[in-house]
Design a protein around this motif. Sequence first.
Motif, PDB file in Angstrom:
ATOM      1  N   LEU A 271      14.446  14.111 -13.533  1.00 31.02           N
ATOM      2  CA  LEU A 271      15.781  13.863 -12.964  1.00 31.02           C
ATOM      3  C   LEU A 271      16.802  14.878 -13.451  1.00 31.02           C
ATOM      4  CD1 LEU A 271      16.099   9.997 -13.334  1.00 31.02           C
ATOM      5  CD2 LEU A 271      16.093  11.280 -11.190  1.00 31.02           C
ATOM      6  N   GLN A 272      17.719  15.228 -12.576  1.00 32.11           N
ATOM      7  CA  GLN A 272      18.810  16.136 -12.935  1.00 32.11           C
ATOM      8  C   GLN A 272      20.161  15.489 -12.643  1.00 32.11           C
ATOM      9  OE1 GLN A 272      18.190  19.040 -14.332  1.00 32.11           O
ATOM     10  NE2 GLN A 272      16.013  19.282 -13.925  1.00 32.11           N
ATOM     11  N   THR A 273      20.153  14.196 -12.324  1.00 33.87           N
ATOM     12  CA  THR A 273      21.417  13.507 -12.033  1.00 33.87           C
ATOM     13  C   THR A 273      21.312  12.077 -12.545  1.00 33.87           C
ATOM     14  OG1 THR A 273      23.053  13.097 -10.302  1.00 33.87           O
ATOM     15  CG2 THR A 273      20.777  12.660  -9.707  1.00 33.87           C
ATOM     16  N   LYS A 274      22.419  11.340 -12.477  1.00 29.96           N
ATOM     17  CA  LYS A 274      22.359   9.937 -12.889  1.00 29.96           C
ATOM     18  C   LYS A 274      23.184   9.062 -11.943  1.00 29.96           C
ATOM     19  CE  LYS A 274      25.716  10.315 -16.754  1.00 29.96           C
ATOM     20  NZ  LYS A 274      26.941  10.313 -16.132  1.00 29.96           N
TER      21      LYS A 274
ATOM     22  N   SER B 242      26.112   5.857   4.147  1.00 31.29           N
ATOM     23  CA  SER B 242      25.239   6.195   3.025  1.00 31.29           C
ATOM     24  C   SER B 242      23.918   6.716   3.579  1.00 31.29           C
ATOM     25  CB  SER B 242      25.006   4.981   2.136  1.00 31.29           C
ATOM     26  OG  SER B 242      24.203   4.029   2.781  1.00 31.29           O
ATOM     27  N   TYR B 243      23.193   7.447   2.749  1.00 29.81           N
ATOM     28  CA  TYR B 243      21.881   7.934   3.199  1.00 29.81           C
ATOM     29  C   TYR B 243      20.903   7.944   2.033  1.00 29.81           C
ATOM     30  CZ  TYR B 243      23.129  12.547   1.190  1.00 29.81           C
ATOM     31  OH  TYR B 243      23.497  13.562   0.348  1.00 29.81           O
ATOM     32  N   TRP B 244      19.624   7.907   2.349  1.00 31.27           N
ATOM     33  CA  TRP B 244      18.560   7.934   1.355  1.00 31.27           C
ATOM     34  C   TRP B 244      17.924   9.321   1.291  1.00 31.27           C
ATOM     35  CZ3 TRP B 244      16.946   4.634  -2.323  1.00 31.27           C
ATOM     36  CH2 TRP B 244      17.425   3.318  -2.265  1.00 31.27           C
ATOM     37  N   ILE B 245      17.578   9.740   0.096  1.00 29.68           N
ATOM     38  CA  ILE B 245      16.781  10.955  -0.048  1.00 29.68           C
ATOM     39  C   ILE B 245      15.380  10.517  -0.452  1.00 29.68           C
ATOM     40  CG2 ILE B 245      16.449  13.055  -1.424  1.00 29.68           C
ATOM     41  CD1 ILE B 245      19.501  13.250  -1.593  1.00 29.68           C
ATOM     42  N   ARG B 246      14.395  10.993   0.287  1.00 30.72           N
ATOM     43  CA  ARG B 246      12.999  10.601   0.046  1.00 30.72           C
ATOM     44  C   ARG B 246      12.216  11.765  -0.546  1.00 30.72           C
ATOM     45  NH1 ARG B 246      11.565   5.805   1.968  1.00 30.72           N
ATOM     46  NH2 ARG B 246      13.259   4.717   3.020  1.00 30.72           N
TER      47      ARG B 246
ATOM     48  N   GLU C 215      23.222  20.289  -3.996  1.00 31.37           N
ATOM     49  CA  GLU C 215      23.085  20.187  -5.464  1.00 31.37           C
ATOM     50  C   GLU C 215      21.686  19.702  -5.854  1.00 31.37           C
ATOM     51  OE1 GLU C 215      26.520  18.536  -7.409  1.00 31.37           O
ATOM     52  OE2 GLU C 215      25.289  17.732  -9.038  1.00 31.37           O
ATOM     53  N   LEU C 216      21.174  20.247  -6.984  1.00 34.63           N
ATOM     54  CA  LEU C 216      19.852  19.861  -7.473  1.00 34.63           C
ATOM     55  C   LEU C 216      19.908  18.449  -8.065  1.00 34.63           C
ATOM     56  CD1 LEU C 216      16.900  20.728  -8.191  1.00 34.63           C
ATOM     57  CD2 LEU C 216      17.820  21.475 -10.406  1.00 34.63           C
ATOM     58  N   LEU C 217      19.079  17.545  -7.558  1.00 35.27           N
ATOM     59  CA  LEU C 217      19.062  16.159  -8.040  1.00 35.27           C
ATOM     60  C   LEU C 217      17.849  15.893  -8.917  1.00 35.27           C
ATOM     61  CD1 LEU C 217      19.996  14.293  -4.732  1.00 35.27           C
ATOM     62  CD2 LEU C 217      21.519  15.091  -6.539  1.00 35.27           C
TER      63      LEU C 217
ATOM     64  N   GLU D 250      17.238  18.372  -3.294  1.00 35.50           N
ATOM     65  CA  GLU D 250      18.680  18.638  -3.243  1.00 35.50           C
ATOM     66  C   GLU D 250      19.384  17.623  -2.350  1.00 35.50           C
ATOM     67  OE1 GLU D 250      18.714  22.625  -1.793  1.00 35.50           O
ATOM     68  OE2 GLU D 250      18.047  23.470  -3.707  1.00 35.50           O
ATOM     69  N   SER D 251      20.683  17.471  -2.602  1.00 36.66           N
ATOM     70  CA  SER D 251      21.447  16.527  -1.761  1.00 36.66           C
ATOM     71  C   SER D 251      21.790  17.186  -0.427  1.00 36.66           C
ATOM     72  CB  SER D 251      22.705  16.076  -2.484  1.00 36.66           C
ATOM     73  OG  SER D 251      23.713  16.999  -2.292  1.00 36.66           O
ATOM     74  N   ARG D 252      21.855  16.351   0.589  1.00 33.31           N
ATOM     75  CA  ARG D 252      22.163  16.882   1.923  1.00 33.31           C
ATOM     76  C   ARG D 252      23.664  16.899   2.190  1.00 33.31           C
ATOM     77  NH1 ARG D 252      17.972  13.375   3.219  1.00 33.31           N
ATOM     78  NH2 ARG D 252      19.305  11.934   4.379  1.00 33.31           N
ATOM     79  N   LYS D 253      24.385  15.953   1.530  1.00 30.16           N
ATOM     80  CA  LYS D 253      25.828  15.837   1.769  1.00 30.16           C
ATOM     81  C   LYS D 253      26.496  15.447   0.463  1.00 30.16           C
ATOM     82  CE  LYS D 253      25.887  13.610   6.229  1.00 30.16           C
ATOM     83  NZ  LYS D 253      26.050  12.262   6.773  1.00 30.16           N
TER      84      LYS D 253
END
Length: 342
Positions: free
Chosen positions: A265-268, A252-256, A277-279, A294-297
């Motif tokens: 927010l564009q996600t849930k 797992s990874y964190w987006i900061r 993808e735009l989060l 955006e997500s990295r993976k």
Amino acid sequence: MNNARAPLEISGVKIPAGKRKKIELPIAELFDYTKMAIPVEVVRGKEPGPVLFVSAAIHGDEINGVEVIKRLLASKRINSRMKGTLIAVPIVNAYGFNRNSRYLPDRRDLNRCFPGSRKGPLGHQIAYTFMKEIVEKSTHGIDLHTGAIHRKNLPQIRACLDDEETSRLAHSFGVPVIINSNIRDGSLRQAALDKGIPMLLFEGGEALRYEEKVIKTALMGILSVMESIDMISSKKKNHAPQKKDVYTARSSYWIRAPQSGSLRLQTKLGSKIMTGELLATISDPYGSNAIRVESRKTGIVIGMTMLPLLNKGDAMFHIATFHDSEAVEERLEIFDEILDPE
Ligand SMILES: [Zn+2]
């Protein structure tokens, strides 16, 4: 020993087979000499069997589990016909719980104080007592957590899946996502595993909130584990999600936050996300200087911030990565329908 019909003794109180008893486990009193204790309720079946402890609020503000244990104790399935013993500990960090705080009065994290010591700082003393009086008298354990303050977690099990029995229990819990997490130093989970006691950590919801959906998920999961270790018989009509198709996160990874500002927010929680993808977008109070996050993976959102105001570097999203994220999302949808029938 654990499985015998002989009375179980906790903090000098004997609980014979077939009986139910509330016990107060004394811990250090407050500055003003107010007595402090960890509340424990023990339910013993007439027949011998496993000894399962279920604990909550080791982080004092993670209160969802307190309600889960309350409902577990009220369940008709918890009775003297049960095989073995349930040790319910709804509030481990009584100090933090009373102040709506994750921590102990000296700002230590109790879940980093295990296995503890008799003469160490407060957290170490509590950990020591908890190990001696609860963990070492148990054959299995489940510890209930939520996200930290202003952070919400998708219901998930964290466990060391290298241990066969732990892995079996993790799968029997019935949540769609299991995180094969590396054990952190000083946690209850590590200390229990060192003693050879298979233990699960449930995560779900956020601090200082009761969330009905998460409470029901945890309750069904605990009963399901109790079925799988033969403490209670399985119900014919089980509302729990099917136990197959559980997905294990490989990592797992964190987006900061890449900059400070307020969040759109564009996600849930539970969404499948693709690489790039735009989060969310973060912008200044005028709405200018908007920046895309955006997500990295590819993965699934298993944790996210609930606070729309961010400083650069604040944790925003926790993403688990799997072999097949598509399948995980499908599973999450099914899971949602079961819990949220309308
Ligand atoms: Zn916690």
